[in-house]
Design an enzyme around this catalytic site. Sequence first.
Site, PDB file in Angstrom:
ATOM      1  N   LYS A 126      -0.831  10.121   2.792  1.00 22.78           N
ATOM      2  CA  LYS A 126      -0.091   9.328   1.808  1.00 22.78           C
ATOM      3  C   LYS A 126      -1.039   8.394   1.050  1.00 22.78           C
ATOM      4  O   LYS A 126      -0.984   8.300  -0.178  1.00 22.78           O
ATOM      5  CB  LYS A 126       0.979   8.496   2.535  1.00 22.78           C
ATOM      6  CG  LYS A 126       1.554   7.361   1.709  1.00 22.78           C
ATOM      7  CD  LYS A 126       2.459   6.454   2.509  1.00 22.78           C
ATOM      8  CE  LYS A 126       1.790   5.432   3.383  1.00 22.78           C
ATOM      9  NZ  LYS A 126       1.527   4.106   2.813  1.00 22.78           N
ATOM     10  N   ASN A 127      -1.929   7.705   1.799  1.00 20.36           N
ATOM     11  CA  ASN A 127      -2.763   6.690   1.161  1.00 20.36           C
ATOM     12  C   ASN A 127      -3.924   7.257   0.353  1.00 20.36           C
ATOM     13  O   ASN A 127      -4.635   6.517  -0.335  1.00 20.36           O
ATOM     14  CB  ASN A 127      -3.271   5.684   2.202  1.00 20.36           C
ATOM     15  CG  ASN A 127      -2.141   4.789   2.690  1.00 20.36           C
ATOM     16  OD1 ASN A 127      -1.042   4.793   2.118  1.00 20.36           O
ATOM     17  ND2 ASN A 127      -2.398   4.018   3.739  1.00 20.36           N
ATOM     18  N   CYS A 166       5.348  -9.349   1.781  1.00 17.52           N
ATOM     19  CA  CYS A 166       5.489  -8.085   2.492  1.00 17.52           C
ATOM     20  C   CYS A 166       5.632  -8.417   3.970  1.00 17.52           C
ATOM     21  O   CYS A 166       5.148  -9.464   4.418  1.00 17.52           O
ATOM     22  CB  CYS A 166       4.216  -7.286   2.213  1.00 17.52           C
ATOM     23  SG  CYS A 166       3.984  -5.840   3.202  1.00 17.52           S
ATOM     24  N   ARG A 173      -0.405 -10.414   1.187  1.00 13.24           N
ATOM     25  CA  ARG A 173      -0.994  -9.313   0.424  1.00 13.24           C
ATOM     26  C   ARG A 173      -1.115  -9.561  -1.079  1.00 13.24           C
ATOM     27  O   ARG A 173      -0.488  -8.885  -1.894  1.00 13.24           O
ATOM     28  CB  ARG A 173      -0.216  -8.021   0.693  1.00 13.24           C
ATOM     29  CG  ARG A 173      -0.143  -7.685   2.156  1.00 13.24           C
ATOM     30  CD  ARG A 173       0.524  -6.364   2.408  1.00 13.24           C
ATOM     31  NE  ARG A 173      -0.300  -5.234   2.030  1.00 13.24           N
ATOM     32  CZ  ARG A 173       0.115  -3.976   2.132  1.00 13.24           C
ATOM     33  NH1 ARG A 173       1.315  -3.716   2.553  1.00 13.24           N
ATOM     34  NH2 ARG A 173      -0.683  -2.999   1.780  1.00 13.24           N
ATOM     35  N   ASP A 199      -3.762   0.222  10.588  1.00 15.04           N
ATOM     36  CA  ASP A 199      -2.582   1.098  10.519  1.00 15.04           C
ATOM     37  C   ASP A 199      -2.314   1.834  11.836  1.00 15.04           C
ATOM     38  O   ASP A 199      -1.315   2.539  11.946  1.00 15.04           O
ATOM     39  CB  ASP A 199      -2.733   2.119   9.378  1.00 15.04           C
ATOM     40  CG  ASP A 199      -2.562   1.468   8.013  1.00 15.04           C
ATOM     41  OD1 ASP A 199      -2.063   0.325   7.951  1.00 15.04           O
ATOM     42  OD2 ASP A 199      -2.923   2.102   7.003  1.00 15.04           O
ATOM     43  N   ARG A 255       9.037   6.330   4.323  1.00 14.89           N
ATOM     44  CA  ARG A 255       8.065   6.044   3.269  1.00 14.89           C
ATOM     45  C   ARG A 255       6.750   6.775   3.509  1.00 14.89           C
ATOM     46  O   ARG A 255       6.000   7.018   2.569  1.00 14.89           O
ATOM     47  CB  ARG A 255       7.780   4.539   3.210  1.00 14.89           C
ATOM     48  CG  ARG A 255       8.922   3.736   2.631  1.00 14.89           C
ATOM     49  CD  ARG A 255       8.528   2.290   2.537  1.00 14.89           C
ATOM     50  NE  ARG A 255       7.151   2.190   2.088  1.00 14.89           N
ATOM     51  CZ  ARG A 255       6.318   1.226   2.407  1.00 14.89           C
ATOM     52  NH1 ARG A 255       6.714   0.243   3.170  1.00 14.89           N
ATOM     53  NH2 ARG A 255       5.093   1.206   1.945  1.00 14.89           N
TER      54      ARG A 255
END
Length: 420
Positions: free
Chosen positions: A22-23, A116, A121, A307, A399
């Site tokens: 995804k990133n 967030c 952030r 993560d 997501r």
Amino acid sequence: MKALQIAGGRRLSGDISVSGAKNAALPALSASLLTTGRVVLHRIPNVVDIRTMSRLIENIGATVATDSGTCCIEAGNDLEPIAPYELVKTMRASSLVLGPLAARCGRARVSLPGGCAIGSRPIDMHLEGLRSLGATIRQDLGYIEAIAPKGGLTGGRISFRRPTVTGTEDMLMAAVLAKGESVLVNAAREPEVVDLANLLRKMGACIEGDGTSTIRVEGVDSLGGAEHSIIPDRIETGTYLIAGAMLGGELRIRDVLPDHLRPVIAKMKQAGSEIEIRDATTLVVRNNRPLVSVDVTTREHPGFPTDMQAQFMALMTQAGGVSNIVETVFENRFMHAPELRRMGANIDIDGNLAVVRGKTQLTGTDVMASDLRASACLVLAGLAAQGRTVVHRIYHLQRGYERLTEKLTGVGASIKIIDV
Ligand code: EPU
């Protein structure tokens, strides 16, 4: 509302195939705004954040055609360089269009992301970077506007206060069309940054040093179309590795790049997990012996990824001893700890330190997900727990994890989406 219901304690065996990252896919989609040429991206995961980014670039004026993991993007000459609040509020990575739009259109107007769940952030380093390339930054009505000088952005030296992943990507995309040389100092070294640089080079950009902390870019007049395959998702890989370490008979995780998982594999092995690099794209994990507690401190790549911190905490509840987990990247990334505690884990939080005492028998209950990786942590805990766990607010999970329930069911887990 949808929730995930898990019946814990099942052994996991078989094959899981990992999706595209995804990133890495998010900046790749954004990079397609840099050219009128056709950009074809393979291995794009079908997750909500990607659909949001596709809508965002469509809203700007690109056409996006998606078919079984392949996205064809064409961003013609009629672009409106605006990222509205409705899209930015659901996905902070929307700020990734700032750099490409300022470079291509000479102007970018992007809604400021709010706070967030994992920290404040800010995007100050993105803005500082654009200033270093000659842009003027204005703020009004909750929007940031970056305006390039008449002749376009000019190369410059961008020195990041600390490494920022999307900040580095954003500035890379701004610098490739700026006039002259740019140097990005203290840049992020994550594999996703390297994947973006690889795509930009295929489009005709001149970039050197990606994967190190100094990246040099020689601006070019224009970029063309390209075809590119997104790297495997190292965080999804790590999440399934931990599932296997907690419950694995023999779990084979396929279509991965083991090298990107080095820091995670090293810590897991230290904790006693049995992990084998079977071939260039397959990892095998088994749960054959008792786990022991190890300490972890999150760091930028090549350190232990933030993560993976939440998922690692779930693993440490199943290890004997005391594990100190220190989070250094985000200031508020322990929201999963109180939920794990509700499942019976013994965890104390003191600032950015979590002390996990194991091994505890987790028991299923209702828990609330607060962000993407916290959700993954609760799923892992649910898989290991006795009885039934219901994870609420699974939209966070959707997501970033493609077909999570199908993938886990395929290796023997009892997990399904229910209405609550
Ligand atoms: N920061 C600033 N100013 C900035 C930018 C960042 O102070 O202008 C701070 C952040 O607040 C944070 C630190 O710098 O404390 C590092 O943040 P970074 O910018 O690297 O994070 P990001 O680029 O916003 C990406 C991933 C995150 C991942 C982090 C760290 C994407 C789309 N997101 O975020 O992924 O946690 O890097 O590796 O690439 C996730 O996938 O669940 C996720 C949150």
